[in-house]
Motif scaffolding. Sequence first.
Motif, PDB file in Angstrom:
ATOM      1  N   VAL A  15       4.454   2.053  -3.715  1.00 53.29           N
ATOM      2  CA  VAL A  15       4.871   0.929  -4.554  1.00 53.29           C
ATOM      3  C   VAL A  15       6.287   1.177  -5.073  1.00 53.29           C
ATOM      4  CG1 VAL A  15       4.428  -0.275  -6.753  1.00 53.29           C
ATOM      5  CG2 VAL A  15       2.526   0.263  -5.216  1.00 53.29           C
ATOM      6  N   GLU A  18       8.684   0.646  -2.201  1.00 55.84           N
ATOM      7  CA  GLU A  18       8.706  -0.731  -1.713  1.00 55.84           C
ATOM      8  C   GLU A  18       9.306  -1.711  -2.722  1.00 55.84           C
ATOM      9  OE1 GLU A  18       7.939  -2.951   1.585  1.00 55.84           O
ATOM     10  OE2 GLU A  18       7.475  -0.812   1.368  1.00 55.84           O
ATOM     11  N   VAL A  19       8.989  -1.520  -3.999  1.00 56.87           N
ATOM     12  CA  VAL A  19       9.378  -2.517  -4.995  1.00 56.87           C
ATOM     13  C   VAL A  19      10.441  -2.005  -5.965  1.00 56.87           C
ATOM     14  CG1 VAL A  19       8.438  -4.250  -6.595  1.00 56.87           C
ATOM     15  CG2 VAL A  19       6.991  -3.331  -4.806  1.00 56.87           C
ATOM     16  N   LEU A  29       0.319   0.243 -12.267  1.00 60.63           N
ATOM     17  CA  LEU A  29      -0.097  -0.940 -11.513  1.00 60.63           C
ATOM     18  C   LEU A  29      -1.211  -0.606 -10.531  1.00 60.63           C
ATOM     19  CD1 LEU A  29       3.380  -2.508 -11.223  1.00 60.63           C
ATOM     20  CD2 LEU A  29       1.349  -3.736 -11.986  1.00 60.63           C
ATOM     21  N   SER A  32      -4.298  -0.495 -12.580  1.00 57.38           N
ATOM     22  CA  SER A  32      -4.878  -1.772 -13.029  1.00 57.38           C
ATOM     23  C   SER A  32      -5.466  -2.558 -11.864  1.00 57.38           C
ATOM     24  CB  SER A  32      -3.927  -2.624 -13.882  1.00 57.38           C
ATOM     25  OG  SER A  32      -2.620  -2.553 -13.463  1.00 57.38           O
ATOM     26  N   ILE A  33      -4.902  -2.404 -10.681  1.00 58.55           N
ATOM     27  CA  ILE A  33      -5.500  -3.085  -9.521  1.00 58.55           C
ATOM     28  C   ILE A  33      -6.910  -2.551  -9.268  1.00 58.55           C
ATOM     29  CG2 ILE A  33      -5.320  -3.311  -6.993  1.00 58.55           C
ATOM     30  CD1 ILE A  33      -2.220  -3.531  -7.518  1.00 58.55           C
ATOM     31  N   HIS A  36      -9.271  -3.839 -12.048  1.00 62.28           N
ATOM     32  CA  HIS A  36      -9.688  -5.237 -11.883  1.00 62.28           C
ATOM     33  C   HIS A  36     -10.720  -5.388 -10.777  1.00 62.28           C
ATOM     34  CE1 HIS A  36      -7.384  -7.386 -14.803  1.00 62.28           C
ATOM     35  NE2 HIS A  36      -6.273  -6.765 -14.452  1.00 62.28           N
TER      36      HIS A  36
ATOM     37  N   LEU B   6      -6.615 -11.643  -7.579  1.00 63.44           N
ATOM     38  CA  LEU B   6      -6.239 -10.288  -8.022  1.00 63.44           C
ATOM     39  C   LEU B   6      -4.750 -10.279  -8.375  1.00 63.44           C
ATOM     40  CD1 LEU B   6      -6.884  -7.268  -8.375  1.00 63.44           C
ATOM     41  CD2 LEU B   6      -6.548  -6.979  -5.919  1.00 63.44           C
ATOM     42  N   LYS B   9      -4.175 -12.026 -11.692  1.00 68.53           N
ATOM     43  CA  LYS B   9      -4.555 -11.210 -12.857  1.00 68.53           C
ATOM     44  C   LYS B   9      -3.473 -10.199 -13.192  1.00 68.53           C
ATOM     45  CE  LYS B   9      -9.406 -11.754 -13.047  1.00 68.53           C
ATOM     46  NZ  LYS B   9     -10.745 -11.443 -12.825  1.00 68.53           N
ATOM     47  N   ILE B  10      -2.959  -9.548 -12.157  1.00 69.91           N
ATOM     48  CA  ILE B  10      -1.911  -8.540 -12.382  1.00 69.91           C
ATOM     49  C   ILE B  10      -0.641  -9.222 -12.895  1.00 69.91           C
ATOM     50  CG2 ILE B  10      -0.527  -6.703 -11.292  1.00 69.91           C
ATOM     51  CD1 ILE B  10      -3.498  -6.045 -11.435  1.00 69.91           C
ATOM     52  N   GLU B  13      -0.886 -10.046 -16.576  1.00 63.18           N
ATOM     53  CA  GLU B  13      -0.766  -8.869 -17.445  1.00 63.18           C
ATOM     54  C   GLU B  13       0.648  -8.320 -17.496  1.00 63.18           C
ATOM     55  OE1 GLU B  13      -5.093  -6.696 -16.906  1.00 63.18           O
ATOM     56  OE2 GLU B  13      -3.315  -5.886 -15.898  1.00 63.18           O
ATOM     57  N   ASN B  14       1.464  -8.704 -16.507  1.00 65.61           N
ATOM     58  CA  ASN B  14       2.811  -8.148 -16.413  1.00 65.61           C
ATOM     59  C   ASN B  14       3.856  -9.263 -16.327  1.00 65.61           C
ATOM     60  OD1 ASN B  14       2.341  -5.032 -15.841  1.00 65.61           O
ATOM     61  ND2 ASN B  14       0.799  -6.180 -14.704  1.00 65.61           N
ATOM     62  N   LEU B  17       7.281  -9.049 -14.650  1.00 68.00           N
ATOM     63  CA  LEU B  17       7.465  -8.913 -13.191  1.00 68.00           C
ATOM     64  C   LEU B  17       7.490 -10.289 -12.524  1.00 68.00           C
ATOM     65  CD1 LEU B  17       5.005  -6.005 -12.299  1.00 68.00           C
ATOM     66  CD2 LEU B  17       7.477  -5.842 -12.665  1.00 68.00           C
ATOM     67  N   ASP B  21       7.061 -10.013  -6.624  1.00 67.78           N
ATOM     68  CA  ASP B  21       6.972  -8.550  -6.659  1.00 67.78           C
ATOM     69  C   ASP B  21       5.526  -8.096  -6.820  1.00 67.78           C
ATOM     70  OD1 ASP B  21       9.603  -8.003  -6.177  1.00 67.78           O
ATOM     71  OD2 ASP B  21      10.172  -7.907  -8.295  1.00 67.78           O
ATOM     72  N   ARG B  24       3.984  -8.251  -3.549  1.00 67.94           N
ATOM     73  CA  ARG B  24       4.381  -7.115  -2.712  1.00 67.94           C
ATOM     74  C   ARG B  24       3.665  -5.836  -3.119  1.00 67.94           C
ATOM     75  NH1 ARG B  24      10.627  -6.718  -2.735  1.00 67.94           N
ATOM     76  NH2 ARG B  24      10.262  -4.818  -1.521  1.00 67.94           N
ATOM     77  N   ILE B  25       3.464  -5.672  -4.424  1.00 67.12           N
ATOM     78  CA  ILE B  25       2.785  -4.465  -4.910  1.00 67.12           C
ATOM     79  C   ILE B  25       1.348  -4.418  -4.391  1.00 67.12           C
ATOM     80  CG2 ILE B  25       1.875  -3.372  -6.999  1.00 67.12           C
ATOM     81  CD1 ILE B  25       4.491  -4.582  -8.403  1.00 67.12           C
ATOM     82  N   VAL B  26       0.642  -5.547  -4.583  1.00 70.16           N
ATOM     83  CA  VAL B  26      -0.764  -5.591  -4.154  1.00 70.16           C
ATOM     84  C   VAL B  26      -0.850  -5.414  -2.627  1.00 70.16           C
ATOM     85  CG1 VAL B  26      -2.802  -7.079  -3.986  1.00 70.16           C
ATOM     86  CG2 VAL B  26      -1.538  -6.946  -6.138  1.00 70.16           C
TER      87      VAL B  26
END
Lengths: 100, 93
Positions: A15, A18-19, A29, A32-33, A36, B6, B9-10, B13-14, B17, B21, B24-26
Amino acid sequence: MTDKTLTRMDLSEAVFREVGLSRNDSAQLVESILTHMSDALVQGEQVKISSFGTFSVRDKAARVGRNPKTGEEVPIQPRRVLTFRPSHLMKDRVAAGNKK
Amino acid sequence: MIRSELIQKIADENPHLYQRDVERIVNTIFEEITEAMSRGDRVELRGFGAFSVKQREARVGRNPRTGESVEVEEKHVPFFKTGKLLRDRLNGK
């Protein structure tokens, strides 16, 4: 095959790469993923990630088990178990990548 | 819950962001897990579970329609084992 084990740290690192978030934020992050996803499953919800796979919760009935060492019968309580069904895409990629 | 929920939800919370992004993270996380397994690696996420690759031996199968024998090659399949913490939580412990 490289036979390595990746952990949360490797996912956070990906992450981060990539970000471009800080390592600390990336780690949070990832956490939290997972939280959830776990929470949804504990609620009995299915978690369906397209092109990855589906996590679902199944109810298992009570049954009489046996201690394999002593042969003794032990009651097994009804319980909920999690199953993961990989997507076709994942199956294909894993099969192709590990082919000799 | 599906991938887009999902992500939402993220994102909620953020708020600092960008939505793209968060996407891309997920996506990176799931992609990283699939890639690892394609290399034959394991991914162990303590408390959640572990993804690994199992080898299925070559076998002689049968075409259920014609009854004809067919050689099935050895193959590798993805496998997930639930972590202890999540297994306990599913059962209210």
